[in-house]
Design a protein around this motif. Structure first.
Motif, PDB file in Angstrom:
ATOM      1  N   UNK A 125       0.816  -1.218   0.000  1.00 41.47           N
ATOM      2  CA  UNK A 125       0.000   0.000   0.000  1.00 41.47           C
ATOM      3  C   UNK A 125       0.853   1.274   0.000  1.00 41.47           C
ATOM      4  N   UNK A 126       2.152   1.130  -0.209  1.00 40.66           N
ATOM      5  CA  UNK A 126       3.093   2.258  -0.274  1.00 40.66           C
ATOM      6  C   UNK A 126       3.185   3.055   1.028  1.00 40.66           C
ATOM      7  N   UNK A 127       2.773   2.470   2.154  1.00 40.33           N
ATOM      8  CA  UNK A 127       2.763   3.204   3.418  1.00 40.33           C
ATOM      9  C   UNK A 127       4.085   3.131   4.178  1.00 40.33           C
ATOM     10  N   UNK A 128       4.879   2.110   3.912  1.00 41.69           N
ATOM     11  CA  UNK A 128       6.105   1.899   4.675  1.00 41.69           C
ATOM     12  C   UNK A 128       7.124   1.163   3.820  1.00 41.69           C
ATOM     13  N   UNK A 129       8.380   1.202   4.299  1.00 39.55           N
ATOM     14  CA  UNK A 129       9.471   0.527   3.599  1.00 39.55           C
ATOM     15  C   UNK A 129      10.319  -0.211   4.630  1.00 39.55           C
ATOM     16  N   UNK A 130      10.894  -1.332   4.223  1.00 38.05           N
ATOM     17  CA  UNK A 130      11.815  -2.090   5.076  1.00 38.05           C
ATOM     18  C   UNK A 130      13.196  -1.463   4.958  1.00 38.05           C
ATOM     19  N   UNK A 131      13.861  -1.285   6.089  1.00 39.64           N
ATOM     20  CA  UNK A 131      15.239  -0.789   6.117  1.00 39.64           C
ATOM     21  C   UNK A 131      16.105  -1.759   6.903  1.00 39.64           C
ATOM     22  N   UNK A 132      17.342  -1.926   6.442  1.00 34.47           N
ATOM     23  CA  UNK A 132      18.320  -2.774   7.133  1.00 34.47           C
ATOM     24  C   UNK A 132      19.479  -1.879   7.553  1.00 34.47           C
TER      25      UNK A 132
END
Length: 194
Positions: A125-132
């Motif tokens: 839904x384009x609301x969040x992104x995964x970050x490492x």
């Protein structure tokens, strides 16, 4: 009639850009004596090549010239058109920016603190992104383990301040394993490894 503003220029060039599925990331007009420079930044999921940009630049120029001939625009003594992609210094302000820079390093500034992360999958839904996390361990070129606390979800509604970082070393394989996962797979991986 005055020189077209950014919104008018964007509308004028849309017939050359929209059919390709490209995005107009920026339009900037700089007065340079009697002439002006019209700088257009275009991007797409399948990054435009130099050949693509040359073709669309010709089409945009023809559209602007035709608008002036019809009396819909006035470019005064003339203009110089510059068409390019945004480059890495474009702040990541839209979900598409995060999607297009997956696996790359990003400098994220939150509450005045800067940290480095590697970009993973965007939520459906384009609301969040995964970050490492990419700067918790100073490892040079060698690979390092990724721990559950190194993986997070960034809500894009928080309007993060983020810019892609140029990377000279090979990306650690363990980070890339996580960024290659779907959004759901990455959040599930984090939960399973707590």
């Amino acid at each position: 009639m005055a020189f077209p503003d950014v919104a008018q220029l964007t509308a004028l060039i849309s017939p050359a850009v929209d059919p390709r599925g490209w995005d107009v990331e920026a339009v900037k007009v700089t007065k340079a004596g009697k002439k002006s420079v019209v700088a257009v930044k275009l991007d797409a999921d399948d990054r435009p090549t130099l050949d693509d940009l040359e073709v669309v630049s010709t089409e945009i120029s023809e559209l602007l010239d035709a608008a002036e001939e019809r009396g819909d625009a006035n470019f005064g003594a003339g203009y110089t058109l510059e068409v390019s992609t945004p480059g890495v210094d474009l702040p990541l302000t839209a979900p598409r920016h995060w999607r297009r820079n997956r696996h790359r390093l990003v400098a994220l500034t939150e509450e005045g603190q800067k940290s480095l992360w590697r970009i993973g999958a965007l939520a459906e839904d384009d609301s969040a992104v995964i970050l490492v996390a990419a700067d918790k361990k100073k490892s040079g070129n060698r690979d390092v383990s990724v721990f559950p606390e190194d993986v997070r979800e960034l809500q894009l509604s928080s309007a993060p301040i983020a810019v892609v970082e140029v990377e000279f070393n090979e990306s650690p394989a363990t980070q890339l394993e996580i960024t290659a996962k779907t959004y759901q797979e990455a959040t599930q991986w984090r939960e399973e490894h707590k």
